[in-house]
Scaffold this active site. Sequence first.
Site, PDB file in Angstrom:
ATOM      1  N   GLY A 238       0.794  -1.223   0.000  1.00  0.00           N
ATOM      2  CA  GLY A 238       0.000   0.000   0.000  1.00  0.00           C
ATOM      3  C   GLY A 238       0.822   1.266   0.000  1.00  0.00           C
ATOM      4  CD  GLU A 273       1.903  -8.705   1.569  1.00  0.00           C
ATOM      5  OE1 GLU A 273       2.501  -9.793   1.622  1.00  0.00           O
ATOM      6  OE2 GLU A 273       0.671  -8.581   1.685  1.00  0.00           O
ATOM      7  N   PRO A 274       4.891  -4.332  -1.031  1.00  0.00           N
ATOM      8  CG  PRO A 274       6.686  -2.930  -1.544  1.00  0.00           C
ATOM      9  CD  PRO A 274       6.301  -4.089  -0.683  1.00  0.00           C
ATOM     10  N   GLY A 275       3.229  -3.390  -4.073  1.00  0.00           N
ATOM     11  CA  GLY A 275       3.071  -3.712  -5.490  1.00  0.00           C
ATOM     12  C   GLY A 275       3.233  -2.452  -6.322  1.00  0.00           C
ATOM     13  NE  ARG A 276      -1.085   1.792  -5.292  1.00  0.00           N
ATOM     14  CZ  ARG A 276      -2.214   1.537  -5.940  1.00  0.00           C
ATOM     15  NH1 ARG A 276      -2.462   2.156  -7.066  1.00  0.00           N
ATOM     16  NH2 ARG A 276      -3.089   0.697  -5.456  1.00  0.00           N
ATOM     17  NE  ARG A 312      -4.963   2.394 -10.092  1.00  0.00           N
ATOM     18  CZ  ARG A 312      -4.827   3.611  -9.620  1.00  0.00           C
ATOM     19  NH1 ARG A 312      -4.534   4.601 -10.422  1.00  0.00           N
ATOM     20  NH2 ARG A 312      -4.982   3.859  -8.345  1.00  0.00           N
ATOM     21  CE1 TYR A 316     -10.216   0.369  -7.014  1.00  0.00           C
ATOM     22  CE2 TYR A 316      -8.407   0.664  -8.560  1.00  0.00           C
ATOM     23  CZ  TYR A 316      -9.150  -0.145  -7.722  1.00  0.00           C
ATOM     24  OH  TYR A 316      -8.810  -1.459  -7.598  1.00  0.00           O
ATOM     25  CB  CYS A 349     -21.232   2.326 -25.502  1.00  0.00           C
ATOM     26  SG  CYS A 349     -22.713   3.325 -25.607  1.00  0.00           S
ATOM     27  CE1 TYR A 378      -2.879  -3.962  -8.127  1.00  0.00           C
ATOM     28  CE2 TYR A 378      -1.805  -1.889  -7.623  1.00  0.00           C
ATOM     29  CZ  TYR A 378      -2.109  -3.188  -7.285  1.00  0.00           C
ATOM     30  OH  TYR A 378      -1.627  -3.712  -6.122  1.00  0.00           O
TER      31      TYR A 378
HETATM   32  C1  PLP Z   1      -2.832  -5.585  -3.373  1.00  0.00           C
HETATM   33  C2  PLP Z   1      -2.056  -6.107  -2.222  1.00  0.00           C
HETATM   34  C3  PLP Z   1      -0.785  -5.625  -1.944  1.00  0.00           C
HETATM   35  C4  PLP Z   1      -0.143  -4.502  -2.731  1.00  0.00           C
HETATM   36  O1  PLP Z   1      -0.815  -3.307  -2.655  1.00  0.00           O
HETATM   37  P1  PLP Z   1      -0.124  -2.006  -3.322  1.00  0.00           P
HETATM   38  O2  PLP Z   1      -1.053  -0.894  -3.054  1.00  0.00           O
HETATM   39  O3  PLP Z   1       0.014  -2.290  -4.759  1.00  0.00           O
HETATM   40  O4  PLP Z   1       1.186  -1.843  -2.660  1.00  0.00           O
HETATM   41  C5  PLP Z   1      -0.073  -6.204  -0.907  1.00  0.00           C
HETATM   42  N1  PLP Z   1      -0.612  -7.194  -0.173  1.00  0.00           N
HETATM   43  C6  PLP Z   1      -1.840  -7.688  -0.399  1.00  0.00           C
HETATM   44  C7  PLP Z   1      -2.357  -8.782   0.442  1.00  0.00           C
HETATM   45  C8  PLP Z   1      -2.603  -7.159  -1.419  1.00  0.00           C
HETATM   46  O5  PLP Z   1      -3.827  -7.632  -1.636  1.00  0.00           O
END
Ligand code: PLP
Length: 429
Positions: A238, A273-276, A312, A316, A349, A378
């Site tokens: 996050g 555990e970052p993704g974004r 997105r 969102y 549409c 994403y």
């Molecule tokens: C989506 C998710 C993340 C990553 O969230 P980001 O906002 O992309 O950092 C990490 N852990 C879990 C369990 C998630 O579902």
Amino acid sequence: MSDDGSPAVRRLGNWDAEGLRALAEEHGTPLYVFDPARVRENCRRLRGAFPDAEVQYAAKAHTARRTLETVHDEGLAVECASAGEVRRALRAGVPGEDVTYTAVNPPAADLEYVVGAWRDHPDLTITAGAADTVDRLEERGFDGRLRLRVNPGVGAGHHEKVVTGGHPKFGVGLDRAPALAARIDESFAFAGIHAHAGSGISGDDLADHRELVRRMGELARDLEADGVPVETVDVGGGFGVPYREDDPALDLDAVADATREALGEIEGQLAVEPGRYVVADTGVLLTRVNTVKDAPETVVAGTDAGMTALLRPAMYDAFHAVRNLGRGGDRPVDADRETVGVTVAGPVCETADLLCENRPLPRPARGDLLAVGNAGAYGYEMASTYNSRPRPAEVTLAGEVLRRRETLADVSRLDAPGDSTPHSHEGEP
Ligand SMILES: *Cc1c(COP(=O)(O)O)cnc(C)c1O
């Protein structure tokens, strides 16, 4: 700047316009452009801020094989949200010990696949967020590494749809965690506790993040006191990115300091555990203007990318920076065009099919190339074939095709035979 000298953010304006225009010429639009070198920089900055923690990449943000290989090469583990992501991670060469599957109401087929994968890769970790999920794993003969997802009762995020930390969908309540952890410790290899607050931790949301981490540290100490060793305290991802061009970069060191301070002394290891954060600024979406319309309230730029290419904004109300790269040639677009309120609208549409609304931008012209920023996370992953619209291609900055463009034939390839009889005029677009 971070230790390796890379800037903390890459703005849309930092991408080389000439290079992007050339890629659009060669590969067509809509087109995702992805920079693996930037993935490395972001990974290194994370490892630098959290030197003692396990850093996992949340694969769902961008699952291209190149991304998974790159993050793993940089020492990150991979957190997977589905059987499909576990399969991608293993196929990208990520060893089982660096793969975690976070099961959220897992479909039976996912459990069967992942338990099967565990038999070949006995070091992989599964995270369960319900006693029911623990039962279902036990029924399938799983007795490996199992982490408990806790609902810490606090959430954080840039939009209510991405706040997960307090929602009853995710994890078991703090009050019920000790009993379930003890049970897991008895019948499985208990691999610690996990929580994820949501997406979009920014400077303002650090208080929520701190509170989540504090509760997790306390739970870990309670479990240890009960004789349940806690190998890992995973506080989720996050980490926010600046979607607006004037948003400040996330102060990663401040987040790391706040995390360590709120966690307190624990026996086990911290995990994030970052993704974004890893991939957002590694990608842009290129789209071509095909229709320009002067409406009384705004100038509508109709583009070949909309919500099926980048969901997105529709889902969102997310803000993505937009830059007009013009049509090439000798003059930069910004120099000779007036600034007007531009609404970038896709070909679907649906009223929600807008990439931005009334944004001050140089007046668009048919044939202009627009770049949409921070599309690496994403973006491609949420693309769909709604309206029977083929998904975009994805190429690296060097022009290597990571995922080829879908064709009209691809879009109907799963139909029952007879529903997809080709017509004689049908070329392969
Ligand atoms: C989506 C998710 C993340 C990553 O969230 P980001 O906002 O992309 O950092 C990490 N852990 C879990 C369990 C998630 O579902």
